[in-house]
Design a protein around this motif. Structure first.
Motif, PDB file in Angstrom:
ATOM      1  N   ASN A   4       3.945 -14.361  10.930  1.00  0.00           N
ATOM      2  CA  ASN A   4       5.320 -13.993  10.168  1.00  0.00           C
ATOM      3  C   ASN A   4       4.931 -12.624   9.575  1.00  0.00           C
ATOM      4  O   ASN A   4       3.871 -12.349   9.105  1.00  0.00           O
ATOM      5  N   PRO A   5       5.945 -11.478   9.726  1.00  0.00           N
ATOM      6  CA  PRO A   5       5.513 -10.209   8.979  1.00  0.00           C
ATOM      7  C   PRO A   5       5.711 -10.296   7.583  1.00  0.00           C
ATOM      8  O   PRO A   5       6.457 -11.307   6.853  1.00  0.00           O
ATOM      9  N   ALA A   6       5.378  -9.294   6.900  1.00  0.00           N
ATOM     10  CA  ALA A   6       5.151  -9.423   5.385  1.00  0.00           C
ATOM     11  C   ALA A   6       6.602  -8.891   5.056  1.00  0.00           C
ATOM     12  O   ALA A   6       7.356  -7.902   5.669  1.00  0.00           O
ATOM     13  N   THR A   7       7.131  -9.028   3.680  1.00  0.00           N
ATOM     14  CA  THR A   7       8.545  -8.802   3.351  1.00  0.00           C
ATOM     15  C   THR A   7       8.140  -8.168   1.841  1.00  0.00           C
ATOM     16  O   THR A   7       7.429  -8.850   0.881  1.00  0.00           O
ATOM     17  N   PRO A   8       8.889  -7.303   1.848  1.00  0.00           N
ATOM     18  CA  PRO A   8       8.447  -6.496   0.184  1.00  0.00           C
ATOM     19  C   PRO A   8       9.309  -7.263  -0.870  1.00  0.00           C
ATOM     20  O   PRO A   8      10.384  -7.736  -0.542  1.00  0.00           O
ATOM     21  N   PHE A   9       8.662  -7.288  -1.921  1.00  0.00           N
ATOM     22  CA  PHE A   9       9.439  -7.734  -3.060  1.00  0.00           C
ATOM     23  C   PHE A   9       8.698  -7.181  -4.318  1.00  0.00           C
ATOM     24  O   PHE A   9       7.675  -6.907  -4.459  1.00  0.00           O
ATOM     25  N   THR A  10       9.575  -7.079  -5.261  1.00  0.00           N
ATOM     26  CA  THR A  10       9.243  -6.255  -6.630  1.00  0.00           C
ATOM     27  C   THR A  10       9.329  -7.219  -7.651  1.00  0.00           C
ATOM     28  O   THR A  10      10.226  -7.766  -7.981  1.00  0.00           O
TER      29      THR A  10
ATOM     30  N   ASP B 119       5.170  -3.481  -6.674  1.00  0.00           N
ATOM     31  CA  ASP B 119       5.421  -3.684  -5.603  1.00  0.00           C
ATOM     32  C   ASP B 119       4.674  -4.509  -4.752  1.00  0.00           C
ATOM     33  O   ASP B 119       3.392  -3.970  -4.483  1.00  0.00           O
ATOM     34  N   LEU B 120       5.169  -5.660  -4.117  1.00  0.00           N
ATOM     35  CA  LEU B 120       4.226  -6.465  -3.352  1.00  0.00           C
ATOM     36  C   LEU B 120       4.938  -6.721  -1.856  1.00  0.00           C
ATOM     37  O   LEU B 120       5.903  -6.158  -1.624  1.00  0.00           O
ATOM     38  N   LEU B 121       4.069  -7.210  -1.241  1.00  0.00           N
ATOM     39  CA  LEU B 121       4.412  -7.983   0.252  1.00  0.00           C
ATOM     40  C   LEU B 121       4.055  -9.353   0.139  1.00  0.00           C
ATOM     41  O   LEU B 121       2.801  -9.706   0.007  1.00  0.00           O
ATOM     42  N   VAL B 122       5.017  -9.963   0.632  1.00  0.00           N
ATOM     43  CA  VAL B 122       4.739 -11.579   0.789  1.00  0.00           C
ATOM     44  C   VAL B 122       4.972 -12.097   2.099  1.00  0.00           C
ATOM     45  O   VAL B 122       5.925 -11.664   2.788  1.00  0.00           O
TER      46      VAL B 122
ATOM     47  N   PRO C  72       0.791  -1.232   0.045  1.00  0.00           N
ATOM     48  CA  PRO C  72      -0.126  -0.093  -0.042  1.00  0.00           C
ATOM     49  C   PRO C  72       0.803   1.134   0.100  1.00  0.00           C
ATOM     50  O   PRO C  72       0.089   2.311  -0.238  1.00  0.00           O
ATOM     51  N   ALA C  73       2.102   0.997   0.391  1.00  0.00           N
ATOM     52  CA  ALA C  73       3.080   2.373   0.305  1.00  0.00           C
ATOM     53  C   ALA C  73       3.392   2.783  -1.069  1.00  0.00           C
ATOM     54  O   ALA C  73       3.910   3.780  -1.246  1.00  0.00           O
TER      55      ALA C  73
ATOM     56  N   ILE D  14      -4.676  -9.594  -6.900  1.00  0.00           N
ATOM     57  CA  ILE D  14      -3.786  -9.324  -5.771  1.00  0.00           C
ATOM     58  C   ILE D  14      -4.224  -7.870  -5.465  1.00  0.00           C
ATOM     59  O   ILE D  14      -4.227  -7.042  -6.159  1.00  0.00           O
ATOM     60  N   ALA D  15      -4.842  -7.663  -4.131  1.00  0.00           N
ATOM     61  CA  ALA D  15      -5.181  -6.255  -3.683  1.00  0.00           C
ATOM     62  C   ALA D  15      -4.156  -6.057  -2.723  1.00  0.00           C
ATOM     63  O   ALA D  15      -3.284  -6.654  -2.205  1.00  0.00           O
ATOM     64  N   PRO D  16      -4.410  -4.546  -2.128  1.00  0.00           N
ATOM     65  CA  PRO D  16      -3.658  -3.970  -1.132  1.00  0.00           C
ATOM     66  C   PRO D  16      -3.687  -4.727   0.074  1.00  0.00           C
ATOM     67  O   PRO D  16      -4.973  -5.334   0.218  1.00  0.00           O
ATOM     68  N   ALA D  17      -3.001  -4.726   0.833  1.00  0.00           N
ATOM     69  CA  ALA D  17      -3.145  -5.265   1.998  1.00  0.00           C
ATOM     70  C   ALA D  17      -4.534  -4.983   3.013  1.00  0.00           C
ATOM     71  O   ALA D  17      -4.452  -3.720   3.203  1.00  0.00           O
TER      72      ALA D  17
END
Length: 265
Positions: free
Chosen positions: A228-234, A179-182, A167-168, A257-260
């Protein structure tokens, strides 16, 4: 487990014969994503089986569901097993059927959103005779597992994680990257997925960007399950995103795939 009356729905399968059309890289400050190599071969995606919380379920069982009321004579006593709550056997489909193990699934009317891309479409229950001693010829059936899941592709040594847009850093039509969060769904003592996310498939069409991402387990250690926390992945694209939809093709059916929507922690 409450009584669920929604019938099992057909699942539209994604072909396993996909062509790899792109590459993945880490977000700034992150190490590069490791693409499949000889040391980390691209998983061969099976077209006949999906996973439900690690349990193998045949595609046939989802596409052409048989109700629990049609269990054969060896497996039918499972419905009267210990801790099997009352439910309508006509609305739960048979995911696994053996003389010592039965797995049943029920499509939720409204998917259960646990946040950060972890959306569960089915309730399931596993009933087995392996959990307690049985007299010869008198198996004791009992519930050994009960939870919710979304069917995912079998990625071999990798596991499908929960994926959202960051979302950032929301994509725009001009974006040549996504830009994703996994987030790792499996237990990993509250650690992130840095350096362990791999691009299994990336397909760009005129209408969509289809992604299959896998998380390589850390291995060699026990883990706690506090989330577990989300990790940025592009993901880098071959051309600007435009009005195309970004899809998670590791889950079935394929999901946008939607925003968190919230944090797992």
């Amino acid at each position: 487990m409450g009584k669920l009356l929604t019938p099992a729905a057909r699942v539209t399968m994604v072909s396993g014969a996909l062509m790899l059309l792109g590459t993945g890289c880490a977000s700034p400050g992150q190490p590069p994503a490791s693409l499949p190599s000889t040391a980390s071969p691209t998983p061969e995606i099976r077209s006949d089986v999906v996973l439900c919380q690690g349990n193998e379920v045949s595609v046939q069982a989802l596409n052409n569901p048989r109700p629990a009321s049609e269990l054969g004579p060896e497996a039918a006593p499972a419905l009267a097993g210990r801790n099997v709550e009352q439910f309508d056997p006509g609305t739960w489909l048979i995911a696994q059927e053996r003389g010592d193990r039965v797995m049943l699934m029920n499509k939720l009317a409204v998917p259960r959103d646990d946040g950060y891309g972890d959306v569960r479409d089915y309730m399931y229950i596993v009933i087995s005779t392996d959990s307690m001693a049985s007299e010869p010829g008198k198996p004791v059936w009992a519930v050994v597992e009960s939870s919710a899941c979304t069917p995912t592709l079998d990625l071999g040594e990798l596991r499908a994680g929960a994926v959202t847009l960051d979302p950032a850093l929301p994509p725009t039509p001009e974006s040549d990257r996504v830009d994703l969060l996994v987030t790792e769904i499996d237990c990993n003592s509250g650690q992130n997925t840095e350096g362990r996310v791999e691009v299994v498939k990336l397909i760009e069409t005129e209408s969509a960007v289809e992604l299959v991402l896998g998380v390589r387990p850390p291995g060699g250690q026990s883990a706690t399950c506090q989330g577990n926390p989300a990790t940025p992945f592009t993901i880098d694209l071959e051309r600007p995103l435009g009005d195309r939809t970004v899809l998670n093709a590791a889950v079935l059916p394929t999901r946008e795939i939607a925003p968190a929507s919230g944090r797992l922690l």
